[in-house]
Scaffold this motif. Structure first.
Motif, PDB file in Angstrom:
ATOM      1  N   LYS A  35       0.643  -1.206  -0.030  1.00 52.24           N
ATOM      2  CA  LYS A  35       0.143  -0.088   0.159  1.00 52.24           C
ATOM      3  C   LYS A  35       0.963   1.159  -0.027  1.00 52.24           C
ATOM      4  O   LYS A  35       0.523   2.406  -0.504  1.00 52.24           O
ATOM      5  N   ARG A  36       2.029   1.211   0.668  1.00 47.51           N
ATOM      6  CA  ARG A  36       2.851   2.519   0.727  1.00 47.51           C
ATOM      7  C   ARG A  36       3.637   2.709  -0.412  1.00 47.51           C
ATOM      8  O   ARG A  36       4.422   3.629  -0.755  1.00 47.51           O
ATOM      9  N   ARG A  37       3.959   1.490  -1.304  1.00 48.84           N
ATOM     10  CA  ARG A  37       4.845   1.650  -2.548  1.00 48.84           C
ATOM     11  C   ARG A  37       4.202   2.600  -3.722  1.00 48.84           C
ATOM     12  O   ARG A  37       2.943   2.526  -3.874  1.00 48.84           O
ATOM     13  N   CYS A  38       4.975   3.381  -4.153  1.00 44.41           N
ATOM     14  CA  CYS A  38       4.685   4.390  -5.347  1.00 44.41           C
ATOM     15  C   CYS A  38       4.709   3.508  -6.600  1.00 44.41           C
ATOM     16  O   CYS A  38       5.379   2.709  -6.621  1.00 44.41           O
ATOM     17  N   THR A  39       3.979   4.137  -7.328  1.00 40.02           N
ATOM     18  CA  THR A  39       3.693   3.474  -8.716  1.00 40.02           C
ATOM     19  C   THR A  39       4.834   3.983  -9.542  1.00 40.02           C
ATOM     20  O   THR A  39       5.687   4.971  -9.332  1.00 40.02           O
ATOM     21  N   TRP A  40       5.336   3.261 -10.492  1.00 39.36           N
ATOM     22  CA  TRP A  40       6.404   3.554 -11.465  1.00 39.36           C
ATOM     23  C   TRP A  40       5.672   3.722 -12.842  1.00 39.36           C
ATOM     24  O   TRP A  40       4.765   3.281 -13.151  1.00 39.36           O
ATOM     25  N   GLU A  41       6.155   4.906 -13.326  1.00 40.10           N
ATOM     26  CA  GLU A  41       5.646   5.195 -14.791  1.00 40.10           C
ATOM     27  C   GLU A  41       6.959   5.093 -15.749  1.00 40.10           C
ATOM     28  O   GLU A  41       8.031   5.100 -15.520  1.00 40.10           O
ATOM     29  N   THR A  42       6.442   5.397 -17.308  1.00 36.32           N
ATOM     30  CA  THR A  42       7.522   5.062 -18.169  1.00 36.32           C
ATOM     31  C   THR A  42       7.405   6.585 -19.006  1.00 36.32           C
ATOM     32  O   THR A  42       6.394   6.917 -18.929  1.00 36.32           O
ATOM     33  N   ALA A  43       8.652   7.068 -19.543  1.00 40.11           N
ATOM     34  CA  ALA A  43       8.570   8.250 -20.251  1.00 40.11           C
ATOM     35  C   ALA A  43       9.382   8.146 -21.325  1.00 40.11           C
ATOM     36  O   ALA A  43      10.600   7.202 -20.878  1.00 40.11           O
ATOM     37  N   ASP A  44       9.424   8.764 -22.240  1.00 38.67           N
ATOM     38  CA  ASP A  44      10.699   8.581 -23.177  1.00 38.67           C
ATOM     39  C   ASP A  44      11.549   9.809 -22.834  1.00 38.67           C
ATOM     40  O   ASP A  44      11.234  10.888 -22.546  1.00 38.67           O
ATOM     41  N   GLY A  45      12.876   9.517 -22.841  1.00 42.48           N
ATOM     42  CA  GLY A  45      13.845  10.229 -22.299  1.00 42.48           C
ATOM     43  C   GLY A  45      15.158  10.220 -23.285  1.00 42.48           C
ATOM     44  O   GLY A  45      15.162   9.413 -24.616  1.00 42.48           O
ATOM     45  N   GLU A  46      16.085  10.976 -22.933  1.00 41.42           N
ATOM     46  CA  GLU A  46      17.363  10.837 -23.702  1.00 41.42           C
ATOM     47  C   GLU A  46      18.576  10.724 -22.814  1.00 41.42           C
ATOM     48  O   GLU A  46      18.568  11.101 -21.612  1.00 41.42           O
ATOM     49  N   GLN A  47      19.405   9.844 -23.412  1.00 38.39           N
ATOM     50  CA  GLN A  47      20.668   9.645 -22.503  1.00 38.39           C
ATOM     51  C   GLN A  47      21.953  10.741 -22.923  1.00 38.39           C
ATOM     52  O   GLN A  47      22.014  11.000 -24.211  1.00 38.39           O
ATOM     53  N   PHE A  48      22.526  10.927 -22.133  1.00 34.91           N
ATOM     54  CA  PHE A  48      23.995  11.717 -22.317  1.00 34.91           C
ATOM     55  C   PHE A  48      24.948  11.325 -21.581  1.00 34.91           C
ATOM     56  O   PHE A  48      24.817  10.626 -20.442  1.00 34.91           O
ATOM     57  N   GLN A  57      17.666  12.098 -19.262  1.00 32.74           N
ATOM     58  CA  GLN A  57      16.884  13.257 -18.784  1.00 32.74           C
ATOM     59  C   GLN A  57      15.668  12.917 -19.429  1.00 32.74           C
ATOM     60  O   GLN A  57      15.497  12.270 -20.434  1.00 32.74           O
ATOM     61  N   TRP A  58      14.529  13.326 -18.754  1.00 33.44           N
ATOM     62  CA  TRP A  58      13.075  13.050 -19.329  1.00 33.44           C
ATOM     63  C   TRP A  58      12.139  14.040 -18.764  1.00 33.44           C
ATOM     64  O   TRP A  58      12.302  14.858 -17.807  1.00 33.44           O
ATOM     65  N   VAL A  59      10.877  14.000 -19.304  1.00 35.37           N
ATOM     66  CA  VAL A  59       9.615  14.895 -18.869  1.00 35.37           C
ATOM     67  C   VAL A  59       8.881  13.924 -18.137  1.00 35.37           C
ATOM     68  O   VAL A  59       8.271  13.088 -18.643  1.00 35.37           O
ATOM     69  N   ASP A  60       8.602  14.230 -16.839  1.00 37.06           N
ATOM     70  CA  ASP A  60       7.903  13.484 -16.274  1.00 37.06           C
ATOM     71  C   ASP A  60       6.035  13.803 -16.118  1.00 37.06           C
ATOM     72  O   ASP A  60       5.786  14.543 -17.090  1.00 37.06           O
ATOM     73  N   TYR A  88      10.583   5.354 -14.102  1.00 36.12           N
ATOM     74  CA  TYR A  88      10.854   6.156 -12.810  1.00 36.12           C
ATOM     75  C   TYR A  88       9.691   5.978 -11.705  1.00 36.12           C
ATOM     76  O   TYR A  88       8.657   5.872 -11.887  1.00 36.12           O
ATOM     77  N   ASP A  89      10.052   6.342 -10.436  1.00 34.32           N
ATOM     78  CA  ASP A  89       9.262   6.429  -9.275  1.00 34.32           C
ATOM     79  C   ASP A  89       8.395   7.697  -9.202  1.00 34.32           C
ATOM     80  O   ASP A  89       9.084   8.670  -9.282  1.00 34.32           O
ATOM     81  N   VAL A  90       7.138   7.677  -9.243  1.00 33.52           N
ATOM     82  CA  VAL A  90       6.091   8.769  -9.143  1.00 33.52           C
ATOM     83  C   VAL A  90       6.670   9.535  -7.959  1.00 33.52           C
ATOM     84  O   VAL A  90       6.719  10.949  -8.108  1.00 33.52           O
ATOM     85  N   ARG A  95      14.805   8.013  -8.518  1.00 28.08           N
ATOM     86  CA  ARG A  95      14.815   6.907  -8.566  1.00 28.08           C
ATOM     87  C   ARG A  95      14.390   6.296  -9.898  1.00 28.08           C
ATOM     88  O   ARG A  95      13.145   6.191 -10.143  1.00 28.08           O
ATOM     89  N   CYS A  96      15.242   5.979 -10.789  1.00 24.36           N
ATOM     90  CA  CYS A  96      14.833   5.620 -12.137  1.00 24.36           C
ATOM     91  C   CYS A  96      15.826   4.464 -12.716  1.00 24.36           C
ATOM     92  O   CYS A  96      16.817   4.435 -11.960  1.00 24.36           O
ATOM     93  N   SER A  97      15.388   3.683 -13.918  1.00 25.29           N
ATOM     94  CA  SER A  97      15.855   2.805 -14.346  1.00 25.29           C
ATOM     95  C   SER A  97      15.739   2.582 -15.827  1.00 25.29           C
ATOM     96  O   SER A  97      14.609   3.065 -16.277  1.00 25.29           O
ATOM     97  N   LEU A  98      16.385   1.938 -16.387  1.00 21.40           N
ATOM     98  CA  LEU A  98      16.244   2.043 -18.200  1.00 21.40           C
ATOM     99  C   LEU A  98      15.800   0.238 -18.013  1.00 21.40           C
ATOM    100  O   LEU A  98      15.038   0.170 -19.184  1.00 21.40           O
TER     101      LEU A  98
END
Length: 131
Positions: A35-48, A57-60, A88-90, A95-98
């Motif tokens: 119940k306490r765990r946050c949801t994870w979302e996906t987004a298009d990002g760029e690596q550098f 980097q990405w836009v949440d 990424y964690d909302v 806290r993000c991952s590929l």
């Protein structure tokens, strides 16, 4: 046969307590963690590449730009700026991952196993009473 059934009763009683006493609190803890765990979302990002490390980097979903340096070393500037899928964690966007997140259910699995042992031992005790 009666002698072996006399020994089986206390063993089933002990296994009932060994199963239920830690099993039920572990199930409650697993429920609270879920119940306490946050949801994870996906987004298009760029690596550098920055400072010898891989950055993303990405836009949440709140339209805020996020930039995070990963613990992955960049290979001598060979990181191509390109599109990647960022998970990424909302609640904590840093806290993000590929790769997609993997939620470990160790507490839940252990709670189900111990509670199952307690239930089976209780049923076995009732069956032993009827014999």
């Amino acid at each position: 046969m009666a002698g072996s059934l006399d020994v089986l009763g206390p063993i089933l009683e002990i296994m009932t307590w060994v199963g239920f006493v830690p099993g039920v609190p572990l199930l409650i803890c697993a429920w609270i963690i879920a119940k306490r765990r946050c949801t994870w979302e996906t987004a298009d990002g760029e690596q550098f590449a920055a400072g010898g490390f891989l950055g993303v980097q990405w836009v949440d979903r709140a339209n805020e730009e996020q930039k995070v340096l990963m613990d992955i070393p960049a290979r001598d500037g060979s990181v191509d700026p390109g599109a990647v899928l960022v998970h990424y964690d909302v609640c904590h966007p840093s806290r993000c991952s590929l790769q997609p997140p993997r939620h470990d259910n160790t507490v839940l699995i252990l709670g189900w196993i111990l509670t199952g042992v307690g239930i089976l031992s209780t049923l076995g005790g009732f069956v032993l009473l009827l014999i």
